[in-house]
Motif scaffolding. Sequence first.
Motif, PDB file in Angstrom:
ATOM      1  N   VAL A   1       4.876 -10.782 -74.381  1.00 59.08           N
ATOM      2  CA  VAL A   1       5.607 -10.821 -75.650  1.00 59.08           C
ATOM      3  C   VAL A   1       4.971 -11.851 -76.584  1.00 59.08           C
ATOM      4  O   VAL A   1       4.801 -11.604 -77.781  1.00 59.08           O
ATOM      5  CB  VAL A   1       7.101 -11.133 -75.419  1.00 59.08           C
ATOM      6  CG1 VAL A   1       7.841 -11.243 -76.751  1.00 59.08           C
ATOM      7  CG2 VAL A   1       7.738 -10.062 -74.549  1.00 59.08           C
ATOM      8  N   GLN A   2       4.608 -12.993 -76.025  1.00 59.41           N
ATOM      9  CA  GLN A   2       3.927 -14.030 -76.813  1.00 59.41           C
ATOM     10  C   GLN A   2       2.656 -13.490 -77.439  1.00 59.41           C
ATOM     11  O   GLN A   2       2.376 -13.706 -78.629  1.00 59.41           O
ATOM     12  CB  GLN A   2       3.586 -15.224 -75.916  1.00 59.41           C
ATOM     13  CG  GLN A   2       2.778 -16.307 -76.631  1.00 59.41           C
ATOM     14  CD  GLN A   2       2.155 -17.316 -75.668  1.00 59.41           C
ATOM     15  OE1 GLN A   2       2.223 -17.143 -74.441  1.00 59.41           O
ATOM     16  NE2 GLN A   2       1.533 -18.341 -76.201  1.00 59.41           N
ATOM     17  N   GLU A   3       1.872 -12.758 -76.658  1.00 62.10           N
ATOM     18  CA  GLU A   3       0.611 -12.201 -77.150  1.00 62.10           C
ATOM     19  C   GLU A   3       0.852 -11.194 -78.262  1.00 62.10           C
ATOM     20  O   GLU A   3       0.169 -11.193 -79.287  1.00 62.10           O
ATOM     21  CB  GLU A   3      -0.139 -11.530 -75.994  1.00 62.10           C
ATOM     22  CG  GLU A   3      -1.485 -10.935 -76.370  1.00 62.10           C
ATOM     23  CD  GLU A   3      -2.501 -11.976 -76.793  1.00 62.10           C
ATOM     24  OE1 GLU A   3      -3.406 -11.615 -77.580  1.00 62.10           O
ATOM     25  OE2 GLU A   3      -2.399 -13.134 -76.361  1.00 62.10           O
ATOM     26  N   MET A   4       1.848 -10.332 -78.094  1.00 60.26           N
ATOM     27  CA  MET A   4       2.127  -9.318 -79.104  1.00 60.26           C
ATOM     28  C   MET A   4       2.648  -9.930 -80.396  1.00 60.26           C
ATOM     29  O   MET A   4       2.338  -9.452 -81.495  1.00 60.26           O
ATOM     30  CB  MET A   4       3.119  -8.281 -78.552  1.00 60.26           C
ATOM     31  CG  MET A   4       2.502  -7.331 -77.538  1.00 60.26           C
ATOM     32  SD  MET A   4       3.637  -6.047 -76.954  1.00 60.26           S
ATOM     33  CE  MET A   4       4.545  -6.937 -75.692  1.00 60.26           C
ATOM     34  N   LEU A   5       3.427 -10.996 -80.284  1.00 60.99           N
ATOM     35  CA  LEU A   5       3.956 -11.666 -81.473  1.00 60.99           C
ATOM     36  C   LEU A   5       2.908 -12.549 -82.144  1.00 60.99           C
ATOM     37  O   LEU A   5       3.048 -12.900 -83.314  1.00 60.99           O
ATOM     38  CB  LEU A   5       5.168 -12.521 -81.111  1.00 60.99           C
ATOM     39  CG  LEU A   5       6.452 -11.776 -80.730  1.00 60.99           C
ATOM     40  CD1 LEU A   5       7.502 -12.753 -80.240  1.00 60.99           C
ATOM     41  CD2 LEU A   5       6.982 -10.967 -81.895  1.00 60.99           C
ATOM     42  N   GLY A   6       1.878 -12.941 -81.387  1.00 63.68           N
ATOM     43  CA  GLY A   6       0.858 -13.818 -81.953  1.00 63.68           C
ATOM     44  C   GLY A   6       1.265 -15.272 -81.975  1.00 63.68           C
ATOM     45  O   GLY A   6       0.735 -16.055 -82.765  1.00 63.68           O
TER      46      GLY A   6
ATOM     47  N   ARG B   1      11.495  -8.154 -86.206  1.00 64.96           N
ATOM     48  CA  ARG B   1      10.574  -8.874 -85.327  1.00 64.96           C
ATOM     49  C   ARG B   1      11.338  -9.564 -84.200  1.00 64.96           C
ATOM     50  O   ARG B   1      10.950  -9.477 -83.035  1.00 64.96           O
ATOM     51  CB  ARG B   1       9.790  -9.887 -86.159  1.00 64.96           C
ATOM     52  CG  ARG B   1       8.773 -10.724 -85.392  1.00 64.96           C
ATOM     53  CD  ARG B   1       7.932 -11.521 -86.399  1.00 64.96           C
ATOM     54  NE  ARG B   1       7.166 -12.597 -85.803  1.00 64.96           N
ATOM     55  CZ  ARG B   1       5.974 -12.456 -85.245  1.00 64.96           C
ATOM     56  NH1 ARG B   1       5.427 -11.251 -85.173  1.00 64.96           N
ATOM     57  NH2 ARG B   1       5.327 -13.490 -84.754  1.00 64.96           N
ATOM     58  N   HIS B   2      12.440 -10.228 -84.559  1.00 62.83           N
ATOM     59  CA  HIS B   2      13.261 -10.872 -83.539  1.00 62.83           C
ATOM     60  C   HIS B   2      13.868  -9.838 -82.589  1.00 62.83           C
ATOM     61  O   HIS B   2      13.928 -10.059 -81.376  1.00 62.83           O
ATOM     62  CB  HIS B   2      14.385 -11.673 -84.193  1.00 62.83           C
ATOM     63  CG  HIS B   2      13.919 -12.868 -84.955  1.00 62.83           C
ATOM     64  ND1 HIS B   2      12.972 -13.744 -84.473  1.00 62.83           N
ATOM     65  CD2 HIS B   2      14.281 -13.355 -86.182  1.00 62.83           C
ATOM     66  CE1 HIS B   2      12.761 -14.707 -85.360  1.00 62.83           C
ATOM     67  NE2 HIS B   2      13.532 -14.492 -86.393  1.00 62.83           N
ATOM     68  N   SER B   3      14.320  -8.719 -83.137  1.00 58.90           N
ATOM     69  CA  SER B   3      14.941  -7.684 -82.313  1.00 58.90           C
ATOM     70  C   SER B   3      13.928  -7.085 -81.346  1.00 58.90           C
ATOM     71  O   SER B   3      14.240  -6.835 -80.168  1.00 58.90           O
ATOM     72  CB  SER B   3      15.537  -6.589 -83.200  1.00 58.90           C
ATOM     73  OG  SER B   3      16.500  -7.127 -84.092  1.00 58.90           O
ATOM     74  N   PHE B   4      12.725  -6.831 -81.829  1.00 58.84           N
ATOM     75  CA  PHE B   4      11.629  -6.329 -80.993  1.00 58.84           C
ATOM     76  C   PHE B   4      11.432  -7.230 -79.774  1.00 58.84           C
ATOM     77  O   PHE B   4      11.402  -6.764 -78.631  1.00 58.84           O
ATOM     78  CB  PHE B   4      10.353  -6.266 -81.843  1.00 58.84           C
ATOM     79  CG  PHE B   4       9.058  -6.276 -81.072  1.00 58.84           C
ATOM     80  CD1 PHE B   4       8.538  -5.089 -80.564  1.00 58.84           C
ATOM     81  CD2 PHE B   4       8.343  -7.455 -80.876  1.00 58.84           C
ATOM     82  CE1 PHE B   4       7.337  -5.086 -79.858  1.00 58.84           C
ATOM     83  CE2 PHE B   4       7.147  -7.460 -80.184  1.00 58.84           C
ATOM     84  CZ  PHE B   4       6.646  -6.269 -79.664  1.00 58.84           C
ATOM     85  N   ALA B   5      11.315  -8.533 -80.029  1.00 56.07           N
ATOM     86  CA  ALA B   5      11.054  -9.478 -78.941  1.00 56.07           C
ATOM     87  C   ALA B   5      12.250  -9.592 -78.002  1.00 56.07           C
ATOM     88  O   ALA B   5      12.101  -9.585 -76.773  1.00 56.07           O
ATOM     89  CB  ALA B   5      10.701 -10.849 -79.524  1.00 56.07           C
ATOM     90  N   ALA B   6      13.449  -9.712 -78.579  1.00 57.41           N
ATOM     91  CA  ALA B   6      14.656  -9.877 -77.756  1.00 57.41           C
ATOM     92  C   ALA B   6      14.883  -8.669 -76.857  1.00 57.41           C
ATOM     93  O   ALA B   6      15.219  -8.811 -75.671  1.00 57.41           O
ATOM     94  CB  ALA B   6      15.866 -10.112 -78.653  1.00 57.41           C
TER      95      ALA B   6
ATOM     96  N   GLY C   1       6.680  -5.505 -83.587  1.00 55.22           N
ATOM     97  CA  GLY C   1       7.097  -6.869 -83.888  1.00 55.22           C
ATOM     98  C   GLY C   1       6.252  -7.527 -84.954  1.00 55.22           C
ATOM     99  O   GLY C   1       6.234  -8.753 -85.073  1.00 55.22           O
ATOM    100  N   MET C   2       5.564  -6.742 -85.756  1.00 57.89           N
ATOM    101  CA  MET C   2       4.746  -7.312 -86.830  1.00 57.89           C
ATOM    102  C   MET C   2       5.602  -8.039 -87.852  1.00 57.89           C
ATOM    103  O   MET C   2       6.776  -7.732 -88.030  1.00 57.89           O
ATOM    104  CB  MET C   2       3.998  -6.203 -87.582  1.00 57.89           C
ATOM    105  CG  MET C   2       2.872  -5.543 -86.859  1.00 57.89           C
ATOM    106  SD  MET C   2       2.085  -4.337 -87.975  1.00 57.89           S
ATOM    107  CE  MET C   2       0.854  -3.645 -86.890  1.00 57.89           C
ATOM    108  N   ARG C   3       4.986  -8.984 -88.541  1.00 57.56           N
ATOM    109  CA  ARG C   3       5.587  -9.531 -89.744  1.00 57.56           C
ATOM    110  C   ARG C   3       5.406  -8.496 -90.856  1.00 57.56           C
ATOM    111  O   ARG C   3       4.480  -7.686 -90.817  1.00 57.56           O
ATOM    112  CB  ARG C   3       4.911 -10.843 -90.142  1.00 57.56           C
ATOM    113  CG  ARG C   3       4.957 -11.918 -89.059  1.00 57.56           C
ATOM    114  CD  ARG C   3       4.127 -13.117 -89.464  1.00 57.56           C
ATOM    115  NE  ARG C   3       4.140 -14.157 -88.432  1.00 57.56           N
ATOM    116  CZ  ARG C   3       3.297 -14.220 -87.416  1.00 57.56           C
ATOM    117  NH1 ARG C   3       2.343 -13.303 -87.273  1.00 57.56           N
ATOM    118  NH2 ARG C   3       3.371 -15.190 -86.532  1.00 57.56           N
ATOM    119  N   VAL C   4       6.271  -8.540 -91.864  1.00 52.77           N
ATOM    120  CA  VAL C   4       6.164  -7.538 -92.925  1.00 52.77           C
ATOM    121  C   VAL C   4       4.834  -7.675 -93.675  1.00 52.77           C
ATOM    122  O   VAL C   4       4.253  -6.683 -94.114  1.00 52.77           O
ATOM    123  CB  VAL C   4       7.370  -7.627 -93.899  1.00 52.77           C
ATOM    124  CG1 VAL C   4       7.356  -8.931 -94.687  1.00 52.77           C
ATOM    125  CG2 VAL C   4       7.371  -6.435 -94.846  1.00 52.77           C
ATOM    126  N   SER C   5       4.315  -8.905 -93.807  1.00 52.35           N
ATOM    127  CA  SER C   5       3.020  -9.093 -94.467  1.00 52.35           C
ATOM    128  C   SER C   5       1.909  -8.416 -93.680  1.00 52.35           C
ATOM    129  O   SER C   5       0.933  -7.906 -94.256  1.00 52.35           O
ATOM    130  CB  SER C   5       2.719 -10.589 -94.626  1.00 52.35           C
ATOM    131  OG  SER C   5       2.730 -11.238 -93.370  1.00 52.35           O
TER     132      SER C   5
END
Length: 295
Positions: free
Chosen positions: A260-265, A243-248, A144-148
Amino acid sequence: MEQVMPDFITYLTNERNASKSTVSSYCRDLERMFQFLDGKGIKKTDDVTPISLNSYILYLEKEGFSISTVSRNVASMKAYFHYAFGRRLIEKDPTRTIKAPHIEKRVPGVLTQEQVTRLLEQPSRNTAKGIRDKAMLELLYATGMRVSELIAVQMEDVNFSLEYVVCRDAERLRVIPLGRKAKEALKFYLKEARDRLLCGKKGNYLFVNCQGNSMSRQGFWKNLKEYARKAGIEEDITPHTFRHSFAAHLVENGADLRDVQEMLGHSDISTTQIYMEMAAGKVRASYKKAHPRAD
């Protein structure tokens, strides 16, 4: 009014544990507010009233600021005046009756699990570029990383034995579990493709382009769109879609929202809550479709 700012910033940093970017946002918002109030002849914090603050909110709206920006400005002013009131610098909190504009939550676009599988099958295993792209897509969906954040991963950030990757965002480091598929794709990339792409160059970025330099956001986005086209995905897709798909998909399959919150930051659980609402929506839709007495 601005004489309170140094102590307010110290409060944000030391007591609220606010990040540098959050403090900067508060400073920008409040400086704009101070300038507006000063133009109205309001020089002292005690002279600020709900009427003057509502006038400022109307000014922001007339100037074309987005609802989210206006809402953030209201949050900044509330924090500032609440601080001043709590420190007995003012007799009344003028923001007590101030309300931020309502922001409609936009449901993020996500791919189905079947679409993700199709897309991940598109990169070729016969070229260094394809092997790299497969590893990048697998890692993006696995974490679920951002591309940056993805293109900033360093070689030492991946721990295969403990199966995690360190993600570096603007504020802090996150440690995210590494799934089996992503681990396999990364190992294959390091064994078969990375040295070929480096062309004899030295570098510490995990992912490099065909010239041996670090990947760019634009380069990855271009590749992603091409793979989506080949996979027959008609929806508009961006790296953030992963990223959205990972979380959903995690929430749909029973993952704890806090994890999920922790992994997304996400700093605020309410930001992550949208994925729970999406999952609940799918359950309701399935119920209405399948239950004989649902309608």
